[in-house]
Design a protein around this motif. Structure first.
Motif, PDB file in Angstrom:
ATOM      1  N   THR A  38      41.817  61.291  39.457  1.00  0.00           N
ATOM      2  CA  THR A  38      41.904  62.133  40.590  1.00  0.00           C
ATOM      3  C   THR A  38      41.640  63.451  40.153  1.00  0.00           C
ATOM      4  OG1 THR A  38      44.247  61.821  40.123  1.00  0.00           O
ATOM      5  CG2 THR A  38      43.192  60.054  41.189  1.00  0.00           C
ATOM      6  N   THR A  39      41.911  64.096  41.368  1.00  0.00           N
ATOM      7  CA  THR A  39      41.771  65.650  41.253  1.00  0.00           C
ATOM      8  C   THR A  39      42.922  66.308  40.125  1.00  0.00           C
ATOM      9  OG1 THR A  39      43.081  65.810  43.322  1.00  0.00           O
ATOM     10  CG2 THR A  39      40.543  66.113  43.277  1.00  0.00           C
ATOM     11  N   ASN A  40      43.954  65.717  40.193  1.00  0.00           N
ATOM     12  CA  ASN A  40      45.228  65.965  39.461  1.00  0.00           C
ATOM     13  C   ASN A  40      45.453  65.327  38.189  1.00  0.00           C
ATOM     14  OD1 ASN A  40      46.135  63.524  40.354  1.00  0.00           O
ATOM     15  ND2 ASN A  40      48.050  64.440  41.295  1.00  0.00           N
ATOM     16  N   ASN A  41      43.938  64.543  37.706  1.00  0.00           N
ATOM     17  CA  ASN A  41      43.847  63.745  36.520  1.00  0.00           C
ATOM     18  C   ASN A  41      45.020  62.691  36.464  1.00  0.00           C
ATOM     19  OD1 ASN A  41      42.073  65.284  35.331  1.00  0.00           O
ATOM     20  ND2 ASN A  41      43.320  67.043  34.646  1.00  0.00           N
ATOM     21  N   PRO A 101      35.878  64.401  39.321  1.00  0.00           N
ATOM     22  CA  PRO A 101      36.923  63.450  39.697  1.00  0.00           C
ATOM     23  C   PRO A 101      36.654  62.311  40.467  1.00  0.00           C
ATOM     24  CG  PRO A 101      36.820  65.460  41.252  1.00  0.00           C
ATOM     25  CD  PRO A 101      35.985  65.615  40.201  1.00  0.00           C
ATOM     26  N   PHE A 102      37.175  61.213  40.218  1.00  0.00           N
ATOM     27  CA  PHE A 102      36.934  59.906  40.950  1.00  0.00           C
ATOM     28  C   PHE A 102      36.914  60.063  42.478  1.00  0.00           C
ATOM     29  CE2 PHE A 102      38.717  56.167  43.092  1.00  0.00           C
ATOM     30  CZ  PHE A 102      37.750  55.374  42.900  1.00  0.00           C
ATOM     31  N   SER A 103      38.022  60.722  42.942  1.00  0.00           N
ATOM     32  CA  SER A 103      38.154  60.673  44.092  1.00  0.00           C
ATOM     33  C   SER A 103      37.700  61.849  45.029  1.00  0.00           C
ATOM     34  CB  SER A 103      39.821  60.920  44.754  1.00  0.00           C
ATOM     35  OG  SER A 103      39.795  61.194  45.974  1.00  0.00           O
ATOM     36  N   GLY A 104      37.077  61.664  46.105  1.00  0.00           N
ATOM     37  CA  GLY A 104      36.194  62.868  46.857  1.00  0.00           C
ATOM     38  C   GLY A 104      36.890  63.366  47.546  1.00  0.00           C
ATOM     39  N   PRO A 125      37.323  59.181  50.780  1.00  0.00           N
ATOM     40  CA  PRO A 125      38.098  59.717  49.513  1.00  0.00           C
ATOM     41  C   PRO A 125      38.099  58.869  48.399  1.00  0.00           C
ATOM     42  CG  PRO A 125      39.422  59.075  51.496  1.00  0.00           C
ATOM     43  CD  PRO A 125      38.167  58.938  52.041  1.00  0.00           C
ATOM     44  N   ASN A 126      37.934  57.426  48.735  1.00  0.00           N
ATOM     45  CA  ASN A 126      38.015  56.298  48.042  1.00  0.00           C
ATOM     46  C   ASN A 126      36.964  56.091  47.081  1.00  0.00           C
ATOM     47  OD1 ASN A 126      36.839  55.396  49.854  1.00  0.00           O
ATOM     48  ND2 ASN A 126      37.318  53.158  49.617  1.00  0.00           N
ATOM     49  N   VAL A 127      35.620  56.893  47.352  1.00  0.00           N
ATOM     50  CA  VAL A 127      34.483  56.676  46.230  1.00  0.00           C
ATOM     51  C   VAL A 127      34.212  58.062  45.577  1.00  0.00           C
ATOM     52  CG1 VAL A 127      33.729  54.978  47.855  1.00  0.00           C
ATOM     53  CG2 VAL A 127      33.121  57.308  48.094  1.00  0.00           C
ATOM     54  N   PRO A 128      33.456  57.937  44.392  1.00  0.00           N
ATOM     55  CA  PRO A 128      33.197  59.329  43.767  1.00  0.00           C
ATOM     56  C   PRO A 128      32.367  59.974  44.552  1.00  0.00           C
ATOM     57  CG  PRO A 128      32.926  57.258  42.446  1.00  0.00           C
ATOM     58  CD  PRO A 128      32.963  56.714  43.738  1.00  0.00           C
TER      59      PRO A 128
END
Length: 634
Positions: A38-41, A101-104, A125-128
């Motif tokens: 995620t954006t915050n690892n 990040p995985f989350s968009g 937000p649940n897909v790359p």
């Protein structure tokens, strides 16, 4: 699958700043985006799967594995994999400090004016990010599919009607049709070219630009070197009726214009050979760009989380059929109102409009490419897998059994007296229902078992086909024959739309990494060739009973009833082979993972059928070009 030999450093991490591992498996933006980040690892709780990860088993041979990414990071900040090799090492490792990040879900930092709900609809937000199609770096992908549909819709009336306006013979019409579709025979070659020989460092976007440039150039060529106006056609036909040959015709036209300023003036319309050459160029560019679009989707589809598998393709094909649905009736209106010139202007301008979007398309430059020998070996290993030849065997058998009633349109016109406008209305409504079928699958049926989808839709299709017998017997339950036929054909196309996506989703996830272009083109070629064979069978069945125009005019319709019943039975019989189709994506994964599922015989039969179909289409196309009328046309 990846290259047939593993990279020298399977644990390499990114050193070029793109957030991906430089391990020879890079495709698109990153062959393996940072699933689980995620954006915050923070780690994700979503279990994801990566297709076609190839490792070596104890015998030192390559084997397919469907490797789930672990939900947790290990103590060293690297991603764990459930499957480990014999040395106890992880199959792959990822740096925790990735910038992909995985989350968009970057709504908080996006500075957008859109409401959050709208923003998350456009950018789930649940897909790359790599599969968020509305991103500027990805928008070229759905735009390519939309353009394919628009050009298919626009070119249909033009290629079907304009040669008739130029008094083309049936043999010449067959030649024009063959030249336009002939390049589709080379889809496998187009895909193989892009897989093996990057152009300017890119495997996809450079070739896509070239494809659309050729498409646009072919129509501009037609515009600049001929007169496509209505006046040109009228003058051409009027002077043909007067017995004039082409020599000196337009000199006499100029002289008559000097004598009478109100006389009809126009340039020379294209000759049949020049028109054929232009459409050959058009088809070459069109199919070339289409293969590149399919290849990109095949790459990106592997990045989808398990929970949303198939949404990427369903969205792209929805764009394609939406374009077809809109352009087909629009083209008919434009051609009737403004002439062929306006249609060709659109066919020339639309491909040029996608150039800026293709320029923005994000694709990693100068990715490592396996040797041609290794890629051929990879494709051979792929087709030998039971996960490929078994479900593709079902696709081929099912499609080849979709034998239609080739006399049906003649019945509608001769017996029921349908006008050209009514027949066009049936076609337009079919396009609309086809698109609605695609949308229905995406919205309601995408989580259904593939077998359930095929069984239910096949039985429903058989029911609607059988209703044609009632129409022939005059039983329409108080409806007019047109409305009854409209409902029958419309629902049949709606069902076809629902059936379309399961197999295309399956094909994408059968493609080995690094050879998506050739592999997907190979799968679609096999599928489409079955429909070609079904069309040939439907023509052969015309000789079983007397369903000629003369018999219909005499009111002898027993042959039509028998032929309709037979074709319906043949179509429904495809459900007998549904056991070859995996129930779900999980079943397909299990076939991939089974080390005993390989079969060289299955792989050989698959390639034999595919290549034989290509040769068959090529021979038919060449015969239509070099020997017009060989099939009996005048």
């Amino acid at each position: 699958g990846g290259p047939s030999s593993p990279p020298s450093n399977p644990f390499a991490v990114d050193d070029d700043g793109d957030g991906g591992s430089d391990d020879g498996y890079v495709n698109g933006d990153d062959a393996y985006p940072e699933y689980g980040e995620t954006t915050n690892n923070e780690s994700s709780n979503v279990e994801l799967w990566k297709d076609d990860i190839r490792s070596k088993n104890r015998n030192g041979k390559h084997s397919f594995e469907m490797v789930p990414l672990s939900e947790e990071l290990d103590d060293g900040g690297e991603f764990n994999y459930d499957n480990e090799d014999d040395d106890g090492r992880h199959l792959r490792q990822r740096s925790q400090q990735s910038n992909a990040p995985f989350s968009g879900d970057d709504y908080a930092t996006s500075k957008t004016f859109l409401p959050k709900s709208v923003y998350h609809y456009l950018f789930p937000p649940n897909v790359p990010r790599v599969v968020q199609l509305c991103r500027p770096e990805n928008i070229a992908v759905p735009a390519c599919y939309l353009l394919v549909g628009l050009l298919q819709g626009l070119s249909g009336p033009f290629t079907n009607v304009y040669p008739l306006d130029l008094n083309a013979s049936e043999a010449q019409q067959a030649t024009i049709s063959s030249l336009k579709s002939l390049p589709s025979t080379f889809k496998l070659a187009f895909g193989f070219l892009s897989d093996n020989f990057p152009l300017f460092g890119y495997r996809r976007k450079s070739y896509m630009l070239i494809g659309w440039a050729i498409t646009s150039f072919s129509m501009f060529l037609l515009l600049f070197f001929s007169d496509l106006s209505k006046d040109a056609v009228e003058l051409y036909n009027s002077q043909l009726e007067e017995g004039d040959d082409s020599a000196g015709r337009y000199q006499r036209q100029i002289q008559s214009t000097l004598d009478d300023p109100t006389a009809l003036t126009a340039g020379e319309p294209p000759s049949i050979p020049f028109l054929s050459f232009s459409l050959l160029l058009f088809g070459t560019g069109f199919w070339f760009a289409d293969v590149m679009g399919d290849s990109i989707v095949a790459e990106k589809a592997k990045f989808e989380p398990e929970s949303s598998r198939g949404h990427l393709q369903s969205t792209c094909y929805a764009c394609r059929f939406f374009g077809l649905m809109i352009a087909a009736p629009l083209s008919t209106v434009i051609y009737s109102s403004y002439g062929p010139n306006a249609v060709v202007v659109l066919m020339a301008g639309l491909p040029a409009s996608i150039v800026p979007l293709v320029y923005l398309l994000k694709e990693t430059k100068n990715v490592p490419v396996a040797s041609t020998k290794d890629q051929c070996g990879e494709i051979w290993t792929t087709v030998c897998s039971r996960a490929v030849w078994q479900p593709m065997g079902f696709v081929y058998l099912y499609n080849v059994l979709q034998v239609g009633n080739a006399a049906w349109k003649q019945y509608l016109k001769t017996v029921l007296g349908f006008t050209s406008n009514q027949l066009n209305t049936l076609l337009i409504v079919a396009y609309v229902l086809l698109w609605l079928g695609i949308m229905a699958y995406k919205k309601f049926f995408i989580q259904w078992s593939w077998r359930t989808v095929y069984i239910s839709t096949t039985l429903l299709n058989g029911l609607f086909s059988a209703l044609q017998i009632l129409l022939i017997q005059g039983i329409t339950f108080g409806l007019s024959p047109f409305l009854f036929a409209l409902g029958d054909d419309a629902f049949a196309d709606f069902i076809s739309g629902i059936q379309f996506l399961p197999t295309t989703i399956m094909m994408v996830h059968l493609c080995p990494v690094g050879s998506e272009g050739a592999s997907y083109a190979m799968f679609t070629t096999m599928s489409n060739s079955a429909y070609t064979l079904a069309t040939a069978f439907s023509t052969l069945l015309l000789g079983v009973w007397d369903v000629s125009k003369e018999a219909m005019e005499r009111g002898q319709l027993s042959g039509m009833i028998n032929l309709t019943a037979l074709t319906t039975l043949i179509q429904v019989s495809g459900v007998l082979f549904v056991g070859l189709l995996p129930r779900t994506k999980e079943d397909l994964a299990n076939l991939h993972a089974d080390p005993m599922s390989g079969s060289k015989i299955g792989g050989f039969l698959f390639l034999f059928v595919t290549l034989s179909s290509v040769v068959y289409s090529l021979v038919i196309g060449v015969l239509n070009i070099v020997k017009p009328g060989w099939a009996g046309e005048s």
